[in-house]
Design an enzyme around this catalytic site. Sequence first.
Site, PDB file in Angstrom:
ATOM      1  N   ASN A  85       0.880  -1.173   0.000  1.00  0.00           N
ATOM      2  CA  ASN A  85       0.000   0.000   0.000  1.00  0.00           C
ATOM      3  C   ASN A  85       0.915   1.220   0.000  1.00  0.00           C
ATOM      4  O   ASN A  85       1.473   1.578   1.028  1.00  0.00           O
ATOM      5  CB  ASN A  85      -0.892  -0.021   1.251  1.00  0.00           C
ATOM      6  N   TRP A  86       1.064   1.799  -1.190  1.00  0.00           N
ATOM      7  CA  TRP A  86       1.995   2.939  -1.304  1.00  0.00           C
ATOM      8  C   TRP A  86       1.451   4.193  -0.635  1.00  0.00           C
ATOM      9  O   TRP A  86       2.172   5.166  -0.464  1.00  0.00           O
ATOM     10  CB  TRP A  86       2.266   3.244  -2.789  1.00  0.00           C
ATOM     11  N   LYS A  87       0.172   4.187  -0.306  1.00  0.00           N
ATOM     12  CA  LYS A  87      -0.490   5.389   0.247  1.00  0.00           C
ATOM     13  C   LYS A  87      -0.246   6.569  -0.690  1.00  0.00           C
ATOM     14  O   LYS A  87      -0.166   6.383  -1.907  1.00  0.00           O
ATOM     15  CB  LYS A  87      -0.009   5.669   1.663  1.00  0.00           C
TER      16      LYS A  87
ATOM     17  N   SER B 250       2.932  -2.297  10.395  1.00  0.00           N
ATOM     18  CA  SER B 250       4.373  -2.344  10.640  1.00  0.00           C
ATOM     19  C   SER B 250       4.974  -3.724  10.393  1.00  0.00           C
ATOM     20  O   SER B 250       5.846  -4.179  11.134  1.00  0.00           O
ATOM     21  CB  SER B 250       4.707  -1.853  12.050  1.00  0.00           C
TER      22      SER B 250
ATOM     23  N   GLY C 226       1.999   2.136  10.726  1.00  0.00           N
ATOM     24  CA  GLY C 226       2.979   3.205  10.590  1.00  0.00           C
ATOM     25  C   GLY C 226       3.628   3.616  11.904  1.00  0.00           C
ATOM     26  O   GLY C 226       4.292   4.646  11.983  1.00  0.00           O
TER      27      GLY C 226
ATOM     28  N   GLU D  71      -7.172   4.750   7.586  1.00  0.00           N
ATOM     29  CA  GLU D  71      -6.963   6.181   7.304  1.00  0.00           C
ATOM     30  C   GLU D  71      -8.190   6.774   6.619  1.00  0.00           C
ATOM     31  O   GLU D  71      -8.514   7.941   6.815  1.00  0.00           O
ATOM     32  CB  GLU D  71      -5.680   6.362   6.472  1.00  0.00           C
TER      33      GLU D  71
ATOM     34  N   HIS E 237      -9.661   1.224   4.537  1.00  0.00           N
ATOM     35  CA  HIS E 237      -8.413   1.413   5.278  1.00  0.00           C
ATOM     36  C   HIS E 237      -8.691   2.346   6.455  1.00  0.00           C
ATOM     37  O   HIS E 237      -9.501   3.266   6.351  1.00  0.00           O
ATOM     38  CB  HIS E 237      -7.344   2.014   4.345  1.00  0.00           C
TER      39      HIS E 237
ATOM     40  N   GLY F 191       2.583  -1.247   4.287  1.00  0.00           N
ATOM     41  CA  GLY F 191       2.639   0.180   4.003  1.00  0.00           C
ATOM     42  C   GLY F 191       4.077   0.634   3.789  1.00  0.00           C
ATOM     43  O   GLY F 191       4.652   0.475   2.706  1.00  0.00           O
ATOM     44  N   GLY F 192       4.681   1.185   4.830  1.00  0.00           N
ATOM     45  CA  GLY F 192       6.025   1.773   4.732  1.00  0.00           C
ATOM     46  C   GLY F 192       7.035   0.881   4.031  1.00  0.00           C
ATOM     47  O   GLY F 192       7.772   1.341   3.147  1.00  0.00           O
TER      48      GLY F 192
ATOM     49  N   GLU G 287      -5.850  -5.003  10.299  1.00  0.00           N
ATOM     50  CA  GLU G 287      -4.845  -3.970  10.532  1.00  0.00           C
ATOM     51  C   GLU G 287      -5.152  -3.233  11.831  1.00  0.00           C
ATOM     52  O   GLU G 287      -5.968  -2.283  11.831  1.00  0.00           O
ATOM     53  CB  GLU G 287      -4.852  -2.960   9.379  1.00  0.00           C
TER      54      GLU G 287
HETATM   55  C1  PEP Z   1      -1.041   0.156   5.947  1.00  0.00           C
HETATM   56  O1  PEP Z   1      -1.165   1.369   5.880  1.00  0.00           O
HETATM   57  O2  PEP Z   1      -1.866  -0.577   5.376  1.00  0.00           O
HETATM   58  C2  PEP Z   1       0.086  -0.381   6.707  1.00  0.00           C
HETATM   59  C3  PEP Z   1       0.038  -1.629   7.088  1.00  0.00           C
HETATM   60  O3  PEP Z   1       1.103   0.489   6.977  1.00  0.00           O
HETATM   61  P1  PEP Z   1       2.504   0.135   7.692  1.00  0.00           P
HETATM   62  O4  PEP Z   1       3.000  -1.148   7.118  1.00  0.00           O
HETATM   63  O5  PEP Z   1       3.387   1.303   7.371  1.00  0.00           O
HETATM   64  O6  PEP Z   1       2.211   0.020   9.144  1.00  0.00           O
END
Ligand code: PEP
Length: 247
Positions: A9-11, A210, A171, A96, A94, A231-232, A165
């Site tokens: 997930n590049w956001k 994470s 994050g 967010e 998501h 994500g990251g 999640e």
């Molecule tokens: C996400 O936003 O879906 C996610 C899992 O982010 P991260 O891996 O950065 O926690």
Amino acid sequence: MRTPLIAGNWKMNASLAANATLLAGLLGDEAGVSAELAVCVPAPYLAQVQSVLGGSAVRWGAQDASAHERGAFTGEVSAEMLLDFGCTYVIVGHSERRSYHAESDELVAQKAQRALASGMTPIVCVGETLEERERGATDVVVARQLAPVLDAMGTQLASMVIAYEPVWAIGTGKTATPEMAQQVHARLRAMLAERNTESAQQVRILYGGSMKPDNAKDLLAMPDIDGGLIGGASLNVSDFLSIAHAA
Ligand code: PEP
């Protein structure tokens, strides 16, 4: 047997130049990965991603889709439009979007249904906040979030992907322990089984929050963790691929 899915997930992190480097890196080293790989990218870059990844084993998708089919919804992108760019997946719900855009459980279910009706696989995110976990409400929260989605999926339950999640892990560098995550994944699968036992065994339930190269192996070893929503770490080719190799 569920094929693990590692979805990035590049956001809202991308540019034509950065994507070109990232995608070339992915294609350079995805051959040895037995998991399915996908990247969910900002909508303006779908044409670029389609042209680079088309013909490879790596799939792509978007991070949101409208609940509406078409019409006067300025700024929205429909599921049909995403399909025009070859999307296999679309993330819906998501945390967010739930928190910054006040998306309700019902809206998320409508988006999932629209994605499915257009021929894409929705990746439906559920997860509790830290406050909800601390007061022991995790199961109640994820059940509340998932219930309208399961209603909307009807007999097509097996065509969805779920991502658990925990909001407090996204994050933040904090990760659910494999046991904590497994417990929620098993609960989610039990919810699916209440609707259809066969489909429940087919649905992939990803963990997100994470996930990194150093914790992926233990999380992915759990019986009900069928991959990751990353994500990251998906913005770094070697981290993303190293997670994929762990799956
Ligand atoms: C996400 O936003 O879906 C996610 C899992 O982010 P991260 O891996 O950065 O926690």
